[in-house]
Design a protein around this motif. Structure first.
Motif, PDB file in Angstrom:
ATOM      1  N   ALA A   1       0.629  -0.967   0.229  1.00  0.00           N
ATOM      2  CA  ALA A   1      -0.261  -0.282   0.439  1.00  0.00           C
ATOM      3  C   ALA A   1       0.684   1.150   0.029  1.00  0.00           C
ATOM      4  O   ALA A   1       1.906   1.140   0.740  1.00  0.00           O
ATOM      5  CB  ALA A   1      -1.233  -0.232   1.030  1.00  0.00           C
ATOM      6  N   ALA A   2       0.302   2.532  -0.969  1.00  0.00           N
ATOM      7  CA  ALA A   2       1.102   3.302  -1.071  1.00  0.00           C
ATOM      8  C   ALA A   2       0.319   4.328  -0.164  1.00  0.00           C
ATOM      9  O   ALA A   2      -1.432   4.393  -0.672  1.00  0.00           O
ATOM     10  CB  ALA A   2       1.654   4.185  -2.595  1.00  0.00           C
ATOM     11  N   VAL A   3       0.356   5.473   1.092  1.00  0.00           N
ATOM     12  CA  VAL A   3      -0.665   6.002   1.294  1.00  0.00           C
ATOM     13  C   VAL A   3       0.528   7.699   1.427  1.00  0.00           C
ATOM     14  O   VAL A   3       1.712   6.954   2.459  1.00  0.00           O
ATOM     15  CB  VAL A   3      -0.890   5.852   2.682  1.00  0.00           C
ATOM     16  CG1 VAL A   3      -1.417   6.118   3.759  1.00  0.00           C
ATOM     17  CG2 VAL A   3      -1.269   4.236   2.736  1.00  0.00           C
ATOM     18  N   GLY A   4      -0.756   8.729   1.363  1.00  0.00           N
ATOM     19  CA  GLY A   4      -0.467   9.595   1.422  1.00  0.00           C
ATOM     20  C   GLY A   4      -1.426  10.439   1.197  1.00  0.00           C
ATOM     21  O   GLY A   4      -1.937  10.650   0.186  1.00  0.00           O
ATOM     22  N   ARG A   5      -1.247  11.560   1.915  1.00  0.00           N
ATOM     23  CA  ARG A   5      -2.461  12.764   2.348  1.00  0.00           C
ATOM     24  C   ARG A   5      -1.808  13.217   1.044  1.00  0.00           C
ATOM     25  O   ARG A   5      -3.278  14.465   0.248  1.00  0.00           O
ATOM     26  CB  ARG A   5      -2.414  13.278   3.212  1.00  0.00           C
ATOM     27  CG  ARG A   5      -3.053  12.776   5.001  1.00  0.00           C
ATOM     28  CD  ARG A   5      -2.742  13.726   6.062  1.00  0.00           C
ATOM     29  NE  ARG A   5      -1.600  13.861   5.836  1.00  0.00           N
ATOM     30  CZ  ARG A   5      -1.279  13.919   7.206  1.00  0.00           C
ATOM     31  NH1 ARG A   5      -1.940  15.537   7.219  1.00  0.00           N
ATOM     32  NH2 ARG A   5      -0.256  14.583   7.074  1.00  0.00           N
ATOM     33  N   ARG A   6      -0.791  13.683   0.237  1.00  0.00           N
ATOM     34  CA  ARG A   6      -0.755  14.595  -0.914  1.00  0.00           C
ATOM     35  C   ARG A   6      -1.001  13.910  -2.058  1.00  0.00           C
ATOM     36  O   ARG A   6      -0.702  14.818  -3.498  1.00  0.00           O
ATOM     37  CB  ARG A   6       0.581  14.878  -1.090  1.00  0.00           C
ATOM     38  CG  ARG A   6       1.795  15.910   0.342  1.00  0.00           C
ATOM     39  CD  ARG A   6       2.245  16.194   0.502  1.00  0.00           C
ATOM     40  NE  ARG A   6       2.649  17.070   1.775  1.00  0.00           N
ATOM     41  CZ  ARG A   6       3.640  17.762   2.810  1.00  0.00           C
ATOM     42  NH1 ARG A   6       5.322  17.401   1.102  1.00  0.00           N
ATOM     43  NH2 ARG A   6       4.008  18.325   2.869  1.00  0.00           N
ATOM     44  N   MET A   7      -1.336  12.651  -2.094  1.00  0.00           N
ATOM     45  CA  MET A   7      -1.813  12.140  -3.359  1.00  0.00           C
ATOM     46  C   MET A   7      -3.390  12.676  -3.572  1.00  0.00           C
ATOM     47  O   MET A   7      -3.293  12.427  -4.970  1.00  0.00           O
ATOM     48  CB  MET A   7      -2.076  10.674  -3.303  1.00  0.00           C
ATOM     49  CG  MET A   7      -0.649  10.007  -3.021  1.00  0.00           C
ATOM     50  SD  MET A   7      -0.742   7.960  -3.070  1.00  0.00           S
ATOM     51  CE  MET A   7      -1.441   7.235  -2.111  1.00  0.00           C
ATOM     52  N   VAL A   8      -3.971  13.436  -2.834  1.00  0.00           N
ATOM     53  CA  VAL A   8      -5.529  13.428  -3.250  1.00  0.00           C
ATOM     54  C   VAL A   8      -5.230  14.595  -4.584  1.00  0.00           C
ATOM     55  O   VAL A   8      -4.301  15.539  -4.186  1.00  0.00           O
ATOM     56  CB  VAL A   8      -6.034  14.124  -1.776  1.00  0.00           C
ATOM     57  CG1 VAL A   8      -7.410  14.331  -2.755  1.00  0.00           C
ATOM     58  CG2 VAL A   8      -5.707  12.483  -1.222  1.00  0.00           C
ATOM     59  N   ASN A   9      -5.724  14.630  -5.898  1.00  0.00           N
ATOM     60  CA  ASN A   9      -4.834  15.546  -6.390  1.00  0.00           C
ATOM     61  C   ASN A   9      -4.152  15.770  -7.299  1.00  0.00           C
ATOM     62  O   ASN A   9      -3.517  16.833  -7.775  1.00  0.00           O
ATOM     63  CB  ASN A   9      -5.983  17.296  -5.575  1.00  0.00           C
ATOM     64  CG  ASN A   9      -7.712  16.954  -5.844  1.00  0.00           C
ATOM     65  OD1 ASN A   9      -8.196  16.133  -6.099  1.00  0.00           O
ATOM     66  ND2 ASN A   9      -7.887  17.558  -4.326  1.00  0.00           N
ATOM     67  N   ARG A  10      -3.537  14.501  -7.382  1.00  0.00           N
ATOM     68  CA  ARG A  10      -2.829  14.653  -7.729  1.00  0.00           C
ATOM     69  C   ARG A  10      -2.008  13.431  -8.613  1.00  0.00           C
ATOM     70  O   ARG A  10      -1.760  12.767  -8.279  1.00  0.00           O
ATOM     71  CB  ARG A  10      -1.314  15.015  -6.647  1.00  0.00           C
ATOM     72  CG  ARG A  10      -1.347  15.876  -6.030  1.00  0.00           C
ATOM     73  CD  ARG A  10       0.038  16.832  -6.087  1.00  0.00           C
ATOM     74  NE  ARG A  10       1.021  16.489  -6.473  1.00  0.00           N
ATOM     75  CZ  ARG A  10       2.090  16.321  -5.495  1.00  0.00           C
ATOM     76  NH1 ARG A  10       2.606  16.508  -4.033  1.00  0.00           N
ATOM     77  NH2 ARG A  10       3.277  15.771  -6.250  1.00  0.00           N
ATOM     78  N   PRO A  11      -2.929  13.614 -10.068  1.00  0.00           N
ATOM     79  CA  PRO A  11      -2.790  12.156 -11.037  1.00  0.00           C
ATOM     80  C   PRO A  11      -1.652  11.347 -11.247  1.00  0.00           C
ATOM     81  O   PRO A  11      -1.242  10.245 -11.425  1.00  0.00           O
ATOM     82  CB  PRO A  11      -3.871  13.082 -11.778  1.00  0.00           C
ATOM     83  CG  PRO A  11      -3.484  14.591 -11.610  1.00  0.00           C
ATOM     84  CD  PRO A  11      -3.073  14.727 -10.516  1.00  0.00           C
ATOM     85  N   GLU A  12      -0.265  12.518 -10.939  1.00  0.00           N
ATOM     86  CA  GLU A  12       1.235  11.956 -11.475  1.00  0.00           C
ATOM     87  C   GLU A  12       1.324  11.239 -10.752  1.00  0.00           C
ATOM     88  O   GLU A  12       2.695  10.375 -11.366  1.00  0.00           O
ATOM     89  CB  GLU A  12       1.833  13.342 -11.760  1.00  0.00           C
ATOM     90  CG  GLU A  12       2.676  14.352 -10.013  1.00  0.00           C
ATOM     91  CD  GLU A  12       1.758  14.570  -9.627  1.00  0.00           C
ATOM     92  OE1 GLU A  12       2.055  15.465  -8.449  1.00  0.00           O
ATOM     93  OE2 GLU A  12       0.445  15.371  -9.914  1.00  0.00           O
ATOM     94  N   ILE A  13       1.067  11.192  -9.368  1.00  0.00           N
ATOM     95  CA  ILE A  13       1.626  10.264  -8.252  1.00  0.00           C
ATOM     96  C   ILE A  13       1.351   8.602  -8.342  1.00  0.00           C
ATOM     97  O   ILE A  13       2.360   7.662  -8.180  1.00  0.00           O
ATOM     98  CB  ILE A  13       0.846  10.127  -6.630  1.00  0.00           C
ATOM     99  CG1 ILE A  13       1.409  11.787  -6.557  1.00  0.00           C
ATOM    100  CG2 ILE A  13       1.471   9.427  -5.916  1.00  0.00           C
ATOM    101  CD1 ILE A  13       3.029  12.584  -6.212  1.00  0.00           C
ATOM    102  N   PRO A  14       0.245   8.448  -8.490  1.00  0.00           N
ATOM    103  CA  PRO A  14      -0.101   6.584  -9.333  1.00  0.00           C
ATOM    104  C   PRO A  14       0.884   6.829 -10.659  1.00  0.00           C
ATOM    105  O   PRO A  14       1.582   5.460 -10.898  1.00  0.00           O
ATOM    106  CB  PRO A  14      -1.699   6.664  -9.501  1.00  0.00           C
ATOM    107  CG  PRO A  14      -2.782   7.785  -9.140  1.00  0.00           C
ATOM    108  CD  PRO A  14      -0.859   9.107  -9.003  1.00  0.00           C
ATOM    109  N   GLY A  15       0.761   7.395 -11.331  1.00  0.00           N
ATOM    110  CA  GLY A  15       1.748   7.374 -12.267  1.00  0.00           C
ATOM    111  C   GLY A  15       3.668   7.252 -12.252  1.00  0.00           C
ATOM    112  O   GLY A  15       3.799   6.221 -12.490  1.00  0.00           O
TER     113      GLY A  15
END
Length: 69
Positions: free
Chosen positions: A8-22
């Protein structure tokens, strides 16, 4: 399945950051780690991945080196 490990990758800063899953998928792909399952938590703070048991330690190391180190 018995041969599936969950990462699992967990982080509050992932919200609304489509580059993170990429970045997650690219980093794992560059290292030859096959993603066999993908799930995302309802608040978009968690991406859950299933990888082969044999790739578990490598996947954790790749994600750590890509995002934490």
């Amino acid at each position: 399945p018995k041969d599936l490990a969950i990462v699992a990758a967990v982080g509050r800063r992932m919200v609304n950051r489509p580059e993170i899953p990429g970045r997650i998928f690219s980093a794992l792909g560059r290292e030859g780690i096959n993603i066999r399952m993908i799930s995302q938590g309802p608040r978009e703070e968690t991406i859950i991945l299933g990888v082969d048991n044999a790739d578990f330690a490598k996947a954790v190391r790749v994600l750590y080196n890509s995002f934490v180190k």
